[in-house]
Write a protein that holds these residues in place. Structure first.
Motif, PDB file in Angstrom:
ATOM      1  N   LEU A 111       0.809  -1.222   0.000  1.00  0.00           N
ATOM      2  CA  LEU A 111       0.000   0.000   0.000  1.00  0.00           C
ATOM      3  C   LEU A 111       0.840   1.268   0.000  1.00  0.00           C
ATOM      4  N   GLY A 112       2.151   1.110  -0.031  1.00  0.00           N
ATOM      5  CA  GLY A 112       3.031   2.271  -0.047  1.00  0.00           C
ATOM      6  C   GLY A 112       3.049   3.036   1.261  1.00  0.00           C
ATOM      7  N   LEU A 113       2.875   2.324   2.375  1.00  0.00           N
ATOM      8  CA  LEU A 113       2.794   2.989   3.680  1.00  0.00           C
ATOM      9  C   LEU A 113       3.931   2.595   4.624  1.00  0.00           C
ATOM     10  N   SER A 114       4.954   1.950   4.109  1.00  0.00           N
ATOM     11  CA  SER A 114       6.059   1.500   4.958  1.00  0.00           C
ATOM     12  C   SER A 114       6.792   2.663   5.616  1.00  0.00           C
ATOM     13  N   ASP A 115       6.831   3.819   4.935  1.00  0.00           N
ATOM     14  CA  ASP A 115       7.588   4.946   5.479  1.00  0.00           C
ATOM     15  C   ASP A 115       6.898   5.606   6.652  1.00  0.00           C
ATOM     16  N   ARG A 116       5.587   5.331   6.822  1.00  0.00           N
ATOM     17  CA  ARG A 116       4.863   5.942   7.944  1.00  0.00           C
ATOM     18  C   ARG A 116       4.349   4.922   8.948  1.00  0.00           C
ATOM     19  N   SER A 117       4.724   3.675   8.764  1.00  0.00           N
ATOM     20  CA  SER A 117       4.261   2.631   9.680  1.00  0.00           C
ATOM     21  C   SER A 117       5.427   1.778  10.146  1.00  0.00           C
ATOM     22  N   GLU A 118       5.281   1.249  11.350  1.00  0.00           N
ATOM     23  CA  GLU A 118       6.258   0.322  11.905  1.00  0.00           C
ATOM     24  C   GLU A 118       5.501  -0.841  12.535  1.00  0.00           C
ATOM     25  N   ILE A 119       5.907  -2.060  12.216  1.00  0.00           N
ATOM     26  CA  ILE A 119       5.292  -3.245  12.810  1.00  0.00           C
ATOM     27  C   ILE A 119       6.286  -3.849  13.789  1.00  0.00           C
ATOM     28  N   VAL A 120       5.870  -3.962  15.037  1.00  0.00           N
ATOM     29  CA  VAL A 120       6.715  -4.476  16.110  1.00  0.00           C
ATOM     30  C   VAL A 120       6.184  -5.848  16.526  1.00  0.00           C
ATOM     31  N   CYS A 121       7.044  -6.845  16.515  1.00  0.00           N
ATOM     32  CA  CYS A 121       6.637  -8.189  16.929  1.00  0.00           C
ATOM     33  C   CYS A 121       6.804  -8.297  18.439  1.00  0.00           C
ATOM     34  N   GLY A 122       5.698  -8.270  19.151  1.00  0.00           N
ATOM     35  CA  GLY A 122       5.729  -8.336  20.609  1.00  0.00           C
ATOM     36  C   GLY A 122       4.324  -8.394  21.157  1.00  0.00           C
ATOM     37  N   ASN A 123       4.201  -8.660  22.447  1.00  0.00           N
ATOM     38  CA  ASN A 123       2.907  -8.810  23.102  1.00  0.00           C
ATOM     39  C   ASN A 123       2.365  -7.460  23.533  1.00  0.00           C
ATOM     40  N   TRP A 124       1.309  -7.013  22.897  1.00  0.00           N
ATOM     41  CA  TRP A 124       0.647  -5.746  23.174  1.00  0.00           C
ATOM     42  C   TRP A 124       1.604  -4.550  23.099  1.00  0.00           C
ATOM     43  N   VAL A 125       2.075  -4.025  24.222  1.00  0.00           N
ATOM     44  CA  VAL A 125       2.894  -2.808  24.179  1.00  0.00           C
ATOM     45  C   VAL A 125       4.388  -3.107  24.280  1.00  0.00           C
ATOM     46  N   GLU A 126       4.753  -4.367  24.234  1.00  0.00           N
ATOM     47  CA  GLU A 126       6.160  -4.745  24.327  1.00  0.00           C
ATOM     48  C   GLU A 126       6.957  -4.128  23.172  1.00  0.00           C
ATOM     49  N   GLY A 127       8.054  -3.448  23.508  1.00  0.00           N
ATOM     50  CA  GLY A 127       8.917  -2.853  22.503  1.00  0.00           C
ATOM     51  C   GLY A 127       8.414  -1.550  21.921  1.00  0.00           C
ATOM     52  N   VAL A 128       7.453  -0.923  22.589  1.00  0.00           N
ATOM     53  CA  VAL A 128       6.839   0.300  22.076  1.00  0.00           C
ATOM     54  C   VAL A 128       7.091   1.461  23.040  1.00  0.00           C
ATOM     55  N   ASP A 129       7.409   2.611  22.487  1.00  0.00           N
ATOM     56  CA  ASP A 129       7.607   3.821  23.283  1.00  0.00           C
ATOM     57  C   ASP A 129       6.567   4.868  22.895  1.00  0.00           C
ATOM     58  N   GLY A 130       5.957   5.483  23.923  1.00  0.00           N
ATOM     59  CA  GLY A 130       4.973   6.524  23.689  1.00  0.00           C
ATOM     60  C   GLY A 130       5.619   7.892  23.601  1.00  0.00           C
ATOM     61  N   PRO A 131       4.813   8.942  23.646  1.00  0.00           N
ATOM     62  CA  PRO A 131       3.355   8.877  23.750  1.00  0.00           C
ATOM     63  C   PRO A 131       2.671   8.740  22.390  1.00  0.00           C
ATOM     64  N   PHE A 132       1.406   8.306  22.445  1.00  0.00           N
ATOM     65  CA  PHE A 132       0.578   8.202  21.256  1.00  0.00           C
ATOM     66  C   PHE A 132      -0.678   9.045  21.455  1.00  0.00           C
ATOM     67  N   ASP A 133      -1.142   9.619  20.358  1.00  0.00           N
ATOM     68  CA  ASP A 133      -2.359  10.427  20.421  1.00  0.00           C
ATOM     69  C   ASP A 133      -3.608   9.558  20.424  1.00  0.00           C
TER      70      ASP A 133
END
Length: 286
Positions: free
Chosen positions: A165-187
């Motif tokens: 879909l041409g959206l790789s530059d604005r998306s990141e897929i993290v392999c983990g359980n729910w919020v594992e490996g994710v840093d906020g904040p998010f809107d």
């Protein structure tokens, strides 16, 4: 399927009969979709050319597809693709089949986004195919997003869909359980978590019970395990003015609201699906 003639009309007539005998709803539509793929014909050509002559090899492919559908395998899994909000998504055995009910989440996110700055940062928990995350990013060109997914194969599927879909530059897929490996904040944080009570899964339609990944359906004994777990994880990830959107099952609204309120959130809105049932809940920080 025993083929008496090799013209399209005869093949479709017999296919529709077999699908109906197998208890498949929408037999006419499904037969045309499968025929379009097997015979390399557009939907318009199928309607316009009922006397089209078919190759025996293509009929054999159609028969194989038809047998799978008669066994109640969803069309999307037979074709490996599913349309969601006008976009094509690859599906895999490890991903939920995108469904129209989940468009309620996307619509809720759009409503929230109208009241926020353009450069949103969003998080999709348990992204699966990525259909929710990528549909939002497709419609909000200034937004960026992260999708988490515990299953590596599903995460790979989401990455492939983002690329297609041409959206790789604005998306990141993290392999983990729910919020594992994710840093906020998010809107905005949203999710379609497992919410079917364990002992009710076998009662679902065969297309769901037999072919959807159980881990994406099973919400525990009462259906609320994922909500309890996630509600305790979001506080530090959500911006002060942020919103949380969750899909829910029928009659689950009050219980899920109580879970999130106990975790320090405030209910903002109940969003209904096209059938008029509560399908998504919006929360903010208390």
């Amino acid at each position: 399927m025993t083929v008496v003639g090799v013209d399209l009309e005869n093949v479709l007539r017999m296919a529709i009969s077999e699908l109906r005998n197998a208890g498949v709803e929408g037999a006419i539509i499904d037969s045309r979709i499968l025929a379009s793929a097997a015979f390399d014909l557009s939907r318009e050509e199928i309607l316009r050319e009922p006397d089209a002559t078919l190759k025996i090899s293509d009929i054999a492919l159609f028969k194989e597809m038809l047998n799978r559908r008669c066994a109640r395998e969803p069309v999307s899994r037979i074709l490996g693709m599913r349309e969601f909000r006008g976009l094509e998504f690859k599906v895999a055995p490890s991903t939920l089949d995108p469904r129209p009910d989940s468009e309620t989440i996307v619509e809720a996110v759009f409503d929230i986004a109208c009241e926020m700055p353009d450069r949103l940062r969003i998080l999709d928990l348990g992204t699966g195919t990525g259909c929710l995350l990528l549909s939002v990013l497709h419609a909000l060109p200034a937004a960026r997003g992260v999708g988490t997914e515990i299953d590596p194969d599903a995460a790979a599927c989401a990455i492939q869909n983002a690329q297609a879909l041409g959206l790789s530059d604005r998306s990141e897929i993290v392999c983990g359980n729910w919020v594992e490996g994710v840093d906020g904040p998010f809107d905005i944080i949203f999710s379609n978590p497992p919410y079917i009570p364990s002992d009710e899964i076998q009662l679902l339609a065969p297309e769901v019970a037999l072919y959807e990944p159980v881990g994406s359906l099973d919400g525990g004994a009462d259906g609320f395990d994922a909500y309890r777990e996630i509600s305790e994880l979001l506080g530090e990830l959500l911006s002060p003015s942020g919103r949380v959107v969750f899909e829910i099952g029928d009659q689950q609204g009050d219980a899920v609201t109580a879970i999130f309120c106990a975790a320090g959130f405030v209910g903002v809105k109940n969003c209904k699906d096209l059938a008029g049932r509560d399908r998504a809940l919006i929360f903010s920080k208390a």
